[in-house]
Motif scaffolding. Structure first.
Motif, mmCIF file in Angstrom:
data_model
loop_
_atom_site.group_PDB
_atom_site.id
_atom_site.type_symbol
_atom_site.label_atom_id
_atom_site.label_comp_id
_atom_site.label_asym_id
_atom_site.label_seq_id
_atom_site.Cartn_x
_atom_site.Cartn_y
_atom_site.Cartn_z
ATOM 1 N N ALA A 267 -6.203 -4.454 -0.074
ATOM 2 C CA ALA A 267 -5.477 -5.025 1.277
ATOM 3 C C ALA A 267 -5.164 -6.417 0.522
ATOM 4 C CB ALA A 267 -6.498 -5.167 2.065
ATOM 5 N N LEU A 268 -5.949 -7.180 -0.056
ATOM 6 C CA LEU A 268 -5.473 -8.443 -0.732
ATOM 7 C C LEU A 268 -4.284 -8.539 -1.250
ATOM 8 C CD1 LEU A 268 -9.228 -9.579 -1.684
ATOM 9 C CD2 LEU A 268 -7.766 -10.774 0.116
ATOM 10 N N ALA A 269 -4.189 -7.332 -2.153
ATOM 11 C CA ALA A 269 -2.684 -7.309 -2.929
ATOM 12 C C ALA A 269 -1.650 -6.924 -2.089
ATOM 13 C CB ALA A 269 -2.760 -6.275 -4.126
ATOM 14 N N SER A 270 -1.781 -6.472 -0.865
ATOM 15 C CA SER A 270 -0.786 -6.141 0.178
ATOM 16 C C SER A 270 -0.391 -7.474 0.732
ATOM 17 C CB SER A 270 -1.264 -4.984 1.095
ATOM 18 O OG SER A 270 -0.180 -4.978 2.152
ATOM 19 N N ALA A 271 -1.434 -8.149 1.263
ATOM 20 C CA ALA A 271 -1.095 -9.513 1.724
ATOM 21 C C ALA A 271 -0.648 -10.508 1.139
ATOM 22 C CB ALA A 271 -2.640 -9.912 2.571
ATOM 23 N N ALA A 272 -0.636 -10.215 -0.219
ATOM 24 C CA ALA A 272 -0.077 -11.397 -0.982
ATOM 25 C C ALA A 272 1.358 -10.867 -1.612
ATOM 26 C CB ALA A 272 -1.151 -11.201 -2.401
ATOM 27 N N GLY A 273 1.761 -9.875 -0.730
ATOM 28 C CA GLY A 273 3.007 -9.307 -1.164
ATOM 29 C C GLY A 273 3.484 -8.237 -1.732
ATOM 30 N N GLY A 274 2.181 -7.577 -2.402
ATOM 31 C CA GLY A 274 2.126 -6.133 -2.908
ATOM 32 C C GLY A 274 2.581 -5.027 -2.122
ATOM 33 N N ASP A 275 3.372 -5.142 -1.247
ATOM 34 C CA ASP A 275 3.717 -4.073 -0.195
ATOM 35 C C ASP A 275 5.166 -3.547 -0.252
ATOM 36 O OD1 ASP A 275 5.090 -6.186 0.795
ATOM 37 O OD2 ASP A 275 4.344 -6.385 2.986
ATOM 38 N N GLY A 276 5.805 -3.731 -1.245
ATOM 39 C CA GLY A 276 7.098 -3.304 -1.598
ATOM 40 C C GLY A 276 6.992 -1.512 -2.240
ATOM 41 N N PRO A 277 8.271 -1.087 -2.107
ATOM 42 C CA PRO A 277 8.433 0.170 -2.553
ATOM 43 C C PRO A 277 8.238 0.561 -4.195
ATOM 44 C CG PRO A 277 10.576 -0.468 -2.053
ATOM 45 C CD PRO A 277 9.803 -1.405 -1.462
ATOM 46 N N GLU A 278 8.304 -0.602 -4.753
ATOM 47 C CA GLU A 278 8.247 -0.577 -6.195
ATOM 48 C C GLU A 278 7.029 -1.344 -6.667
ATOM 49 O OE1 GLU A 278 11.848 -1.680 -7.983
ATOM 50 O OE2 GLU A 278 13.052 0.056 -7.297
ATOM 51 N N TYR A 280 3.571 -0.808 -7.759
ATOM 52 C CA TYR A 280 2.675 0.275 -8.039
ATOM 53 C C TYR A 280 1.200 0.064 -8.246
ATOM 54 C CZ TYR A 280 7.238 2.584 -8.383
ATOM 55 O OH TYR A 280 8.496 2.885 -8.018
ATOM 56 N N VAL A 281 0.408 0.861 -8.355
ATOM 57 C CA VAL A 281 -1.045 0.721 -8.253
ATOM 58 C C VAL A 281 -1.591 0.056 -9.601
ATOM 59 C CG1 VAL A 281 -3.135 2.036 -8.949
ATOM 60 C CG2 VAL A 281 -1.836 2.822 -6.933
ATOM 61 N N PRO A 282 -0.762 0.308 -10.889
ATOM 62 C CA PRO A 282 -1.078 -0.715 -12.183
ATOM 63 C C PRO A 282 -0.750 -1.927 -11.898
ATOM 64 C CG PRO A 282 -0.218 1.462 -12.787
ATOM 65 C CD PRO A 282 -0.007 1.416 -11.372
ATOM 66 N N HIS A 283 0.228 -2.458 -10.776
ATOM 67 C CA HIS A 283 0.409 -3.845 -10.530
ATOM 68 C C HIS A 283 -0.601 -4.634 -9.873
ATOM 69 C CE1 HIS A 283 4.829 -2.124 -10.348
ATOM 70 N NE2 HIS A 283 4.316 -1.916 -11.670
ATOM 71 N N LEU A 284 -1.721 -3.772 -9.417
ATOM 72 C CA LEU A 284 -2.892 -4.480 -9.068
ATOM 73 C C LEU A 284 -3.425 -5.609 -9.554
ATOM 74 C CD1 LEU A 284 -4.917 -4.716 -6.417
ATOM 75 C CD2 LEU A 284 -6.094 -2.914 -7.808
ATOM 76 N N VAL A 285 -3.215 -5.378 -11.185
ATOM 77 C CA VAL A 285 -3.763 -6.374 -11.953
ATOM 78 C C VAL A 285 -3.123 -7.780 -12.131
ATOM 79 C CG1 VAL A 285 -4.228 -4.699 -13.882
ATOM 80 C CG2 VAL A 285 -2.122 -5.682 -13.972
ATOM 81 N N ASP A 286 -1.793 -7.699 -11.705
ATOM 82 C CA ASP A 286 -1.140 -8.829 -11.328
ATOM 83 C C ASP A 286 -1.883 -9.802 -10.129
ATOM 84 O OD1 ASP A 286 0.646 -8.564 -13.604
ATOM 85 O OD2 ASP A 286 2.151 -7.608 -12.290
ATOM 86 N N PHE A 287 -1.940 -9.087 -8.959
ATOM 87 C CA PHE A 287 -2.316 -9.536 -8.133
ATOM 88 C C PHE A 287 -3.640 -10.400 -8.124
ATOM 89 C CE2 PHE A 287 0.935 -6.864 -6.688
ATOM 90 C CZ PHE A 287 1.528 -7.636 -5.800
ATOM 91 N N VAL A 288 -4.784 -9.451 -8.679
ATOM 92 C CA VAL A 288 -6.064 -9.949 -8.984
ATOM 93 C C VAL A 288 -5.987 -11.041 -10.077
ATOM 94 C CG1 VAL A 288 -8.188 -9.128 -9.970
ATOM 95 C CG2 VAL A 288 -7.227 -7.711 -8.475
ATOM 96 N N ALA A 289 -5.007 -11.018 -11.001
ATOM 97 C CA ALA A 289 -4.949 -12.241 -11.641
ATOM 98 C C ALA A 289 -4.726 -13.343 -10.989
ATOM 99 C CB ALA A 289 -3.929 -11.884 -12.848
ATOM 100 N N ARG A 290 -3.647 -13.340 -10.114
ATOM 101 C CA ARG A 290 -3.275 -14.626 -9.659
ATOM 102 C C ARG A 290 -4.217 -15.102 -8.688
ATOM 103 N NH1 ARG A 290 1.935 -11.972 -10.157
ATOM 104 N NH2 ARG A 290 1.814 -10.904 -7.956
ATOM 105 N N GLN A 291 -4.994 -14.117 -7.992
ATOM 106 C CA GLN A 291 -5.812 -14.523 -7.077
ATOM 107 C C GLN A 291 -7.128 -15.434 -7.718
ATOM 108 O OE1 GLN A 291 -7.307 -10.873 -5.539
ATOM 109 N NE2 GLN A 291 -5.261 -10.499 -4.348
ATOM 110 N N ASN A 292 -7.143 -15.245 -9.030
ATOM 111 C CA ASN A 292 -8.177 -16.030 -10.136
ATOM 112 C C ASN A 292 -7.315 -17.023 -10.833
ATOM 113 O OD1 ASN A 292 -10.880 -14.541 -9.464
ATOM 114 N ND2 ASN A 292 -9.260 -12.941 -9.627
ATOM 115 N N GLY A 293 -6.218 -17.659 -10.488
ATOM 116 C CA GLY A 293 -5.439 -18.596 -11.031
ATOM 117 C C GLY A 293 -4.970 -18.506 -12.470
ATOM 118 N N LEU A 294 -4.873 -17.000 -12.730
ATOM 119 C CA LEU A 294 -4.131 -16.552 -14.179
ATOM 120 C C LEU A 294 -2.925 -16.302 -13.850
ATOM 121 C CD1 LEU A 294 -7.105 -14.237 -15.102
ATOM 122 C CD2 LEU A 294 -6.373 -16.435 -16.209
ATOM 123 N N ASP A 295 -1.883 -16.110 -15.111
ATOM 124 C CA ASP A 295 -0.609 -15.812 -14.788
ATOM 125 C C ASP A 295 -0.236 -14.401 -14.296
ATOM 126 O OD1 ASP A 295 0.103 -18.346 -15.791
ATOM 127 O OD2 ASP A 295 0.515 -17.672 -17.742
#
Length: 295
Positions: A267-278, A280-295
């Motif tokens: 839900a946090l990833a979706s709220a941060a913009g991860g709701d597009g058609p492309e 995908y689940v492995p991209h969750l790593v990017d959203f969790v990284a950004r939530q923690n100040g990482l690239d």
């Protein structure tokens, strides 16, 4: 014995492969017009018949597969098919749907002399193309026996779980486990980087160990190799499935704190913009990284 005539609604990533393998097994296959013309035209070239209206499909087919995003879409499709279905027709919902909705649809179909089965899918679009999907089926024994040779054309692993709705219940449990892994991997990778351990170092320890599995390898296909299409299952669909899981737990008054935690990660990833058609689940790593100040 009269050969079944098969309809497929939703010839997207999975439905196209299912329809292709039904045609290869010499079943008459009907598909419906779709805004994405490529798969439809490919299937018509292989021998499928295209219709522009669900009522036409209902009048033509004895077994109709539905591959849709979720229960709201399945309910709309079944509602459109219902008035024109031939007695004895079977609707096979290959979507990951809400079991409560599935059972209600089964009752509506039973009232007009038809049947409902749930056959949610396990596997990837490549496996769909090759006829190597897995499916867990909810259906009465007689309906399952009728469906079995049809489904064998597109699935290499079939398990009859129980009556209608049981397949969708099992699929939600399956996805809870896999998406739980995804949330765990994404958080572990963020923490490893925070404490000075690289993604490659993390992977060198986990890969090949007892912690390794097929899902880990496709998930890490993005984190390690940068393959954005390593596992083409959207974050949006993942969140939808976890919401269905939460509703299923609520229905039986089960406390599911881990399920809620996994759902909230998506839900946090979706709220941060991860709701597009492309996305995908492995991209969750990017959203969790950004939530923690990482690239």
């Amino acid at each position: 014995m009269t050969k079944e005539t098969i309809g497929v609604v939703g010839v997207g990533l999975m439905g196209q492969g299912i329809a292709k393998n039904l045609l290869a097994a010499n079943y008459p296959v009907t598909v419906i017009a779709h805004r994405n013309r490529g798969p439809v035209e490919n299937l018509v070239a292989l021998g499928a018949i295209e219709v522009s209206d669900l009522k036409d499909m209902a009048a033509e087919c004895s077994i109709i597969h539905i591959c849709a995003p979720g229960s709201p879409q399945v309910e709309t499709i079944v509602g459109a098919l219902l008035p024109a279905l031939k007695p004895g027709s079977v609707i096979v919902d290959c979507s990951t749907s809400d079991p409560t909705s599935t059972v209600a649809l089964a009752k509506s179909l039973e009232d007009v002399g038809c049947h409902m089965a749930d056959a949610p899918l396990g596997g990837t679009p490549v496996q769909a193309e090759n006829g190597e999907l897995a499916t867990m089926i909810g259906a009465d024994a007689e309906v399952f026996a009728r469906l079995r040779p049809v489904i064998a054309s597109w699935a290499s692993a079939t398990v009859h779980i129980g009556p209608c709705g049981a397949g969708h219940k099992m699929k939600l449990l399956n996805n809870f486990v896999s998406l739980g892994y995804a949330a765990l991997y994404a958080e572990a990778l963020a923490l490893s980087r925070k404490v000075g351990i690289s993604v490659d170092q993390f992977d060198s320890v986990i890969r090949g160990s007892r912690m390794d599995c097929g899902f880990y390898q496709t998930f890490m296909g993005y984190a390690v190799e940068g393959n954005r299409e390593a596992h083409k299952f959207t974050l949006t669909n993942a969140l939808k499935d976890l919401r269905y899981l939460e509703a299923m737990a609520d229905h039986v008054a089960l406390a599911n704190p881990i399920g809620n935690a996994v759902k909230n990660s998506f839900a946090l990833a979706s709220a941060a913009g991860g709701d597009g058609p492309e996305d995908y689940v492995p991209h969750l790593v990017d959203f969790v990284a950004r939530q923690n100040g990482l690239d």
